[in-house]
Design a protein around this motif. Sequence first.
Motif, PDB file in Angstrom:
ATOM      1  N   PRO A  46     -23.406 -51.263  -5.300  1.00 30.15           N
ATOM      2  CA  PRO A  46     -24.783 -51.692  -4.997  1.00 30.15           C
ATOM      3  C   PRO A  46     -25.672 -50.535  -4.532  1.00 30.15           C
ATOM      4  CG  PRO A  46     -23.230 -53.296  -4.156  1.00 30.15           C
ATOM      5  CD  PRO A  46     -22.412 -52.098  -4.631  1.00 30.15           C
ATOM      6  N   GLU A  47     -25.143 -49.637  -3.749  1.00 34.24           N
ATOM      7  CA  GLU A  47     -25.927 -48.478  -3.305  1.00 34.24           C
ATOM      8  C   GLU A  47     -26.071 -47.450  -4.426  1.00 34.24           C
ATOM      9  OE1 GLU A  47     -25.663 -44.793  -0.140  1.00 34.24           O
ATOM     10  OE2 GLU A  47     -24.428 -46.562   0.210  1.00 34.24           O
ATOM     11  N   LEU A  48     -24.988 -47.180  -5.122  1.00 37.02           N
ATOM     12  CA  LEU A  48     -24.977 -46.168  -6.175  1.00 37.02           C
ATOM     13  C   LEU A  48     -25.939 -46.514  -7.305  1.00 37.02           C
ATOM     14  CD1 LEU A  48     -23.169 -43.565  -6.785  1.00 37.02           C
ATOM     15  CD2 LEU A  48     -22.015 -45.039  -8.430  1.00 37.02           C
ATOM     16  N   LEU A  49     -26.023 -47.785  -7.645  1.00 38.06           N
ATOM     17  CA  LEU A  49     -26.831 -48.208  -8.789  1.00 38.06           C
ATOM     18  C   LEU A  49     -28.125 -48.902  -8.386  1.00 38.06           C
ATOM     19  CD1 LEU A  49     -23.965 -49.494 -11.111  1.00 38.06           C
ATOM     20  CD2 LEU A  49     -25.064 -47.245 -11.099  1.00 38.06           C
ATOM     21  N   ALA A  50     -28.528 -48.749  -7.119  1.00 36.47           N
ATOM     22  CA  ALA A  50     -29.758 -49.385  -6.634  1.00 36.47           C
ATOM     23  C   ALA A  50     -30.954 -48.921  -7.460  1.00 36.47           C
ATOM     24  CB  ALA A  50     -29.961 -49.044  -5.161  1.00 36.47           C
ATOM     25  N   GLY A  51     -31.955 -49.788  -7.555  1.00 42.74           N
ATOM     26  CA  GLY A  51     -33.172 -49.421  -8.276  1.00 42.74           C
ATOM     27  C   GLY A  51     -33.014 -49.415  -9.779  1.00 42.74           C
ATOM     28  N   ASP A  52     -32.147 -50.261 -10.290  1.00 50.52           N
ATOM     29  CA  ASP A  52     -31.947 -50.392 -11.741  1.00 50.52           C
ATOM     30  C   ASP A  52     -31.474 -49.099 -12.402  1.00 50.52           C
ATOM     31  OD1 ASP A  52     -32.568 -53.089 -11.839  1.00 50.52           O
ATOM     32  OD2 ASP A  52     -34.707 -52.696 -12.145  1.00 50.52           O
ATOM     33  N   ARG A  53     -30.665 -48.352 -11.671  1.00 48.29           N
ATOM     34  CA  ARG A  53     -30.119 -47.113 -12.237  1.00 48.29           C
ATOM     35  C   ARG A  53     -29.175 -47.435 -13.393  1.00 48.29           C
ATOM     36  NH1 ARG A  53     -30.407 -42.455 -10.244  1.00 48.29           N
ATOM     37  NH2 ARG A  53     -31.379 -41.915  -8.290  1.00 48.29           N
ATOM     38  N   ASN A  54     -29.134 -46.515 -14.349  1.00 49.71           N
ATOM     39  CA  ASN A  54     -28.167 -46.604 -15.432  1.00 49.71           C
ATOM     40  C   ASN A  54     -26.813 -46.122 -14.935  1.00 49.71           C
ATOM     41  OD1 ASN A  54     -29.564 -47.763 -17.537  1.00 49.71           O
ATOM     42  ND2 ASN A  54     -30.285 -45.832 -18.379  1.00 49.71           N
ATOM     43  N   ILE A  55     -25.792 -46.337 -15.754  1.00 50.62           N
ATOM     44  CA  ILE A  55     -24.412 -46.022 -15.414  1.00 50.62           C
ATOM     45  C   ILE A  55     -23.943 -44.843 -16.253  1.00 50.62           C
ATOM     46  CG2 ILE A  55     -22.035 -46.910 -15.399  1.00 50.62           C
ATOM     47  CD1 ILE A  55     -23.447 -49.773 -15.533  1.00 50.62           C
ATOM     48  N   GLY A  56     -23.403 -43.839 -15.601  1.00 51.46           N
ATOM     49  CA  GLY A  56     -22.772 -42.736 -16.308  1.00 51.46           C
ATOM     50  C   GLY A  56     -21.272 -42.778 -16.053  1.00 51.46           C
ATOM     51  N   VAL A  57     -20.512 -42.128 -16.908  1.00 50.38           N
ATOM     52  CA  VAL A  57     -19.059 -42.003 -16.728  1.00 50.38           C
ATOM     53  C   VAL A  57     -18.738 -40.512 -16.696  1.00 50.38           C
ATOM     54  CG1 VAL A  57     -16.784 -42.471 -17.726  1.00 50.38           C
ATOM     55  CG2 VAL A  57     -18.608 -44.187 -17.907  1.00 50.38           C
ATOM     56  N   GLY A  58     -18.194 -40.057 -15.575  1.00 53.80           N
ATOM     57  CA  GLY A  58     -17.812 -38.657 -15.424  1.00 53.80           C
ATOM     58  C   GLY A  58     -16.443 -38.411 -16.035  1.00 53.80           C
ATOM     59  N   CYS A  59     -16.369 -37.501 -16.986  1.00 54.58           N
ATOM     60  CA  CYS A  59     -15.122 -37.282 -17.732  1.00 54.58           C
ATOM     61  C   CYS A  59     -14.015 -36.644 -16.889  1.00 54.58           C
ATOM     62  CB  CYS A  59     -15.396 -36.456 -18.976  1.00 54.58           C
ATOM     63  SG  CYS A  59     -16.419 -37.330 -20.179  1.00 54.58           S
ATOM     64  N   ARG A  60     -14.333 -35.630 -16.073  1.00 53.08           N
ATOM     65  CA  ARG A  60     -13.287 -34.991 -15.258  1.00 53.08           C
ATOM     66  C   ARG A  60     -12.726 -35.998 -14.256  1.00 53.08           C
ATOM     67  NH1 ARG A  60     -10.766 -30.688 -13.702  1.00 53.08           N
ATOM     68  NH2 ARG A  60     -11.827 -29.162 -14.947  1.00 53.08           N
ATOM     69  N   ALA A  61     -13.582 -36.675 -13.523  1.00 52.54           N
ATOM     70  CA  ALA A  61     -13.129 -37.633 -12.513  1.00 52.54           C
ATOM     71  C   ALA A  61     -12.395 -38.818 -13.136  1.00 52.54           C
ATOM     72  CB  ALA A  61     -14.310 -38.117 -11.684  1.00 52.54           C
ATOM     73  N   SER A  62     -12.653 -39.075 -14.419  1.00 55.81           N
ATOM     74  CA  SER A  62     -12.032 -40.203 -15.115  1.00 55.81           C
ATOM     75  C   SER A  62     -10.753 -39.817 -15.850  1.00 55.81           C
ATOM     76  CB  SER A  62     -13.008 -40.796 -16.138  1.00 55.81           C
ATOM     77  OG  SER A  62     -14.148 -41.309 -15.503  1.00 55.81           O
ATOM     78  N   GLY A  63     -10.504 -38.524 -16.036  1.00 49.72           N
ATOM     79  CA  GLY A  63      -9.377 -38.112 -16.867  1.00 49.72           C
ATOM     80  C   GLY A  63      -9.575 -38.580 -18.294  1.00 49.72           C
ATOM     81  N   ALA A  64     -10.795 -38.325 -18.811  1.00 47.81           N
ATOM     82  CA  ALA A  64     -11.141 -38.851 -20.133  1.00 47.81           C
ATOM     83  C   ALA A  64     -11.851 -37.811 -20.982  1.00 47.81           C
ATOM     84  CB  ALA A  64     -12.042 -40.071 -19.984  1.00 47.81           C
ATOM     85  N   VAL A  65     -11.689 -37.968 -22.291  1.00 46.13           N
ATOM     86  CA  VAL A  65     -12.488 -37.280 -23.294  1.00 46.13           C
ATOM     87  C   VAL A  65     -13.202 -38.374 -24.062  1.00 46.13           C
ATOM     88  CG1 VAL A  65     -12.403 -36.017 -25.494  1.00 46.13           C
ATOM     89  CG2 VAL A  65     -11.087 -35.200 -23.538  1.00 46.13           C
TER      90      VAL A  65
END
Length: 178
Positions: A46-65
């Motif tokens: 709720p705090e991170l995405l307040a104000g209708d923020r979009n969602i990003g996915v961080g690749c390093r923190a996710s262990g993803a390509v």
Amino acid sequence: MTSDDRFGQAAALIARGLAVVPLPPGGRVPEPGWQRLATRNPEVLPELLAGDRNIGVGCRASGAVVLDLDVKGAVEGRAVLAALADRLGEPWPETLTVDTPSGGCHLYFRVPADCTIGSSSGGTTALGHGIDVRGPGRRGGGYVVGPGSIVGGIPYVISHDVPLARLPGWIADRLTTA
């Protein structure tokens, strides 16, 4: 899309083991230092995405390509990857897929913690025209716009809802030798 829908999408990404980061409302580019905000904690959404923020996915923190298969003019990333797979006798990767507003898609893959595949875009990557790569890299890593985000009035939507597959060797080989 309502705030509850976005929180639900972000929570579902976290449940898949992905780390989310805030992006500006309607935007694709995070603020400097976004890597420090990458989280797998649904309680902070709720705090991170307040104000209708979009969602990003961080690749390093996710262990993803993530492969970003673009559609730009006559170049269609899906067709380029399909032709490469066919030439190598490999199947189309069965993994989480998110459709993007441009008509392209993002293919998400798991990678080991020591993976250093970097991000590349524009022009030709080791996989061919129309295929951008977002990876963990050696430092902060790359990111992608995640499902539940809206850019230009068009949402990013999960189109193939399956678990993240391990990055196939035939793709990894090209990205690690590039």
